[in-house]
Design an enzyme around this catalytic site. Structure first.
Site, PDB file in Angstrom:
ATOM      1  CG  ASP A 267      -2.329   0.443   0.882  1.00 38.73           C
ATOM      2  OD1 ASP A 267      -2.649   0.484  -0.324  1.00 38.73           O
ATOM      3  OD2 ASP A 267      -3.092   0.751   1.802  1.00 38.73           O
TER       4      ASP A 267
ATOM      5  CG  ASP B 120      -7.879   0.064   2.387  1.00 43.77           C
ATOM      6  OD1 ASP B 120      -6.758  -0.463   2.314  1.00 43.77           O
ATOM      7  OD2 ASP B 120      -8.186   1.085   1.750  1.00 43.77           O
TER       8      ASP B 120
END
Length: 548
Positions: free
Chosen positions: A386, A439
């Protein structure tokens, strides 16, 4: 149903590849590095988005969005305080030299290039303009700053940069109409938008529901297995069949490969992003959404229609399918098709969120991490993934690859569908607050594991790990939104904040309570089985799987 579950698992891993950021989508993209544009006297305004409302022959028309310059006076924030002024084209178009005619407090529209922004503003002010609209030569917005050697910064009129398309529309209005007027103002965003609150509740609630469903299924399987072990040895064959209930365990190798595969897939999306490619992603999303919605509805309705859920019919290619599944499938398919056809309407986000939540819950029910070691490897890899594709990729590709893909900047559409989103209802700039599936899915795998462990170990809510893991996830996601607002809406990698809180809390508690070794290697509590000669029922189940 084995084939359907396999398709769902494969799609689930494809969805996990979209470990997108949690961000708000605003009207227009602002491109510039603030560190390269330090403030100085006369050039110290904060960059703000500016609304440019137009009137054609006295009738209200289109509204455009620009960005205010670092120099000049501050733009009013309330519409009622903004003045309506006549718009005129600059002659010469670049406004690097004095216009051929004097202006009577008009707003002058000029083209970017050939001289500095401050030169254009000074020339326009000297000609009598009340403001200057500078049309960019690209589709993005650009932050207008001052050069280090500039000194003539006593500018008394506001300057606003507009994207290329807005400039073309304004020029068309001026050529086709006798009078065009504009009004400039910059409304302030609310400190906290209610959409972010609902999105937080949606993410936390999705993991909560999926975790309880996963733990309930694991406990039912454990109870059924214990019954089979206690009854008779001739039923062990059934135990083997019952263990293969469609659950897929991730191992450390697949967790590490996640980073490589996800990175390759993301780069492919970045390079191939186009209208047809987004359409392909919509089709894949609908397939996964149908399977997820169908699985959730069947599990829910089977409590009231138990006989329909337990009666099966053989369907070509799909195998044995329950009557309840056949009953809900047409609804699920219709729901997904209607969303795909009308996904551009203002309320289509509701259908996208329903399909997305159903898919996430189904994935968390099917895909498990067997122990804390695998969970640590998976989340650590996702953490680095990420950060790299949101921040570090800017150095290699001159833009954030993750953000470009999530928004669908090169596709001409609103972005990929693998997102949960809610419109920013009280934001004068509109847009959406969004969060990527990754997420929710990746931390959700660890949180669902914690509840399965708590239930099998017969821990209550205070002495278990689930409550603390949920609290840590919620806090990490909350800090993500705080960071998002502090960064003026620039995309943030949510896992940067979620992983340290969630994984750190789990590891700390496990070590403090003395469970870390068992959590790290076995992933299940030690439960003696007095009616059999084996020490642990979990080890016994593993022997059957090896035989199979």
């Amino acid at each position: 149903m084995d084939l359907q579950r396999l398709c769902c698992v494969i799609l689930a891993f494809a969805v996990v590849l979209f470990v997108c950021f949690s961000s708000s989508v605003t009207a227009g993209d602002i491109v510039h590095d603030d560190d390269d544009a330090p403030k100085k006297p006369g050039c110290e305004n904060d960059f703000v988005l500016v609304k440019v409302q137009t009137w054609v022959d006295g009738v209200e028309d289109a509204e455009f969005v620009g960005v205010g310059a670092r120099f000049g006076p501050k733009i009013v924030s309330k519409e009622k305080n903004a003045h309506q002024s006549h718009l005129t084209l600059s002659d010469p178009p670049d406004c690097c030299t004095a216009p051929r005619k004097q202006l009577a407090r008009d707003v002058i529209m000029v083209h970017r290039g050939n001289c500095r922004f401050t030169t254009k503003a000074n020339v326009a002010e000297a000609a009598g303009a009340s403001a200057v609209l500078i049309i960019n030569n690209q589709k993005e917005l650009y932050k207008m700053v001052c050069e280090p050697d500039e000194t003539d910064l006593d500018i008394k009129i506001p300057a606003v940069m507009l994207p290329q398309e807005a400039g073309a529309s304004l020029e068309k209005m001026l050529r086709n109409s006798s009078s065009v007027s504009v009004q400039l103002y910059s409304p302030r965003r609310p400190l906290v938008d209610i959409a972010e609150v609902f999105l937080w509740l949606m993410a936390v609630g999705t993991i909560l529901c999926a975790s309880y469903w996963s733990a309930w299924s694991a406990r039912e399987a454990a109870i059924e297995q214990d019954k089979l072990l206690k009854d008779a040895s001739d039923e062990l064959t059934n135990a083997k069949d019952g263990g293969a209930s469609g659950v897929v365990d991730i191992n450390t190798t697949s967790a590490v490969l996640f980073v490589v595969i996800a990175s390759c897939f993301l780069v492919m999306l970045y390079k191939l992003m186009s209208y047809w490619f987004v359409e392909l992603l919509v089709v894949l999303f609908c397939i996964g959404g149908v399977e997820g919605l169908q699985t959730c509805l069947v599990a829910l309705l089977s409590r009231w229609f138990k006989r329909a859920g337990e009666a099966f019919i053989k369907v070509p290619f799909f195998g044995a399918v329950s009557y309840l599944t056949l009953a809900v499938s047409p609804f699920c398919i219709t729901f997904a098709v209607v969303w795909a056809v009308y996904r551009d309407v203002s309320f289509a986000w509701i259908g996208q969120d329903i399909l997305g939540i159903a898919l996430i819950i189904t994935v968390l029910q099917i895909v498990h991490i067997p122990n804390l070691k695998v969970g640590t490897v998976l989340l650590s890899c996702a953490f680095l993934y990420d950060i790299f594709w949101v921040f570090v990729s800017k150095k290699l590709f001159h833009e954030s690859v993750m953000i470009v893909v999530a928004r669908g900047d090169r596709s001409g559409q609103d972005g990929i569908p693998m997102l949960l989103k809610i419109p920013r209802m009280f934001d004068p700039w509109g847009g959406y607050s969004i969060i990527g599936f990754g997420d929710i899915l990746l931390p959700g795998l660890l949180i669902a594991f914690s509840l399965r462990y708590d239930w099998l170990a017969k821990k209550n809510i205070q002495t278990g790990y689930f409550l603390w893991a949920m609290f840590a996830y919620g806090l990490g996601l909350l800090i993500t939104y705080v960071a998002l607002n502090l960064m003026d809406g620039h995309g943030q990698p949510a896992l940067l904040y979620i992983v340290p809180f969630t994984l750190g809390t789990f590891l700390t508690l496990g070590r403090k309570r003395g469970d870390l070794k068992n959590l790290w290697t076995r992933g299940v509590p030690e439960r003696p089985c007095p009616h059999v000669q084996h020490e642990h029922s979990q080890e016994f189940a593993q022997e059957f799987n090896e035989e199979k």
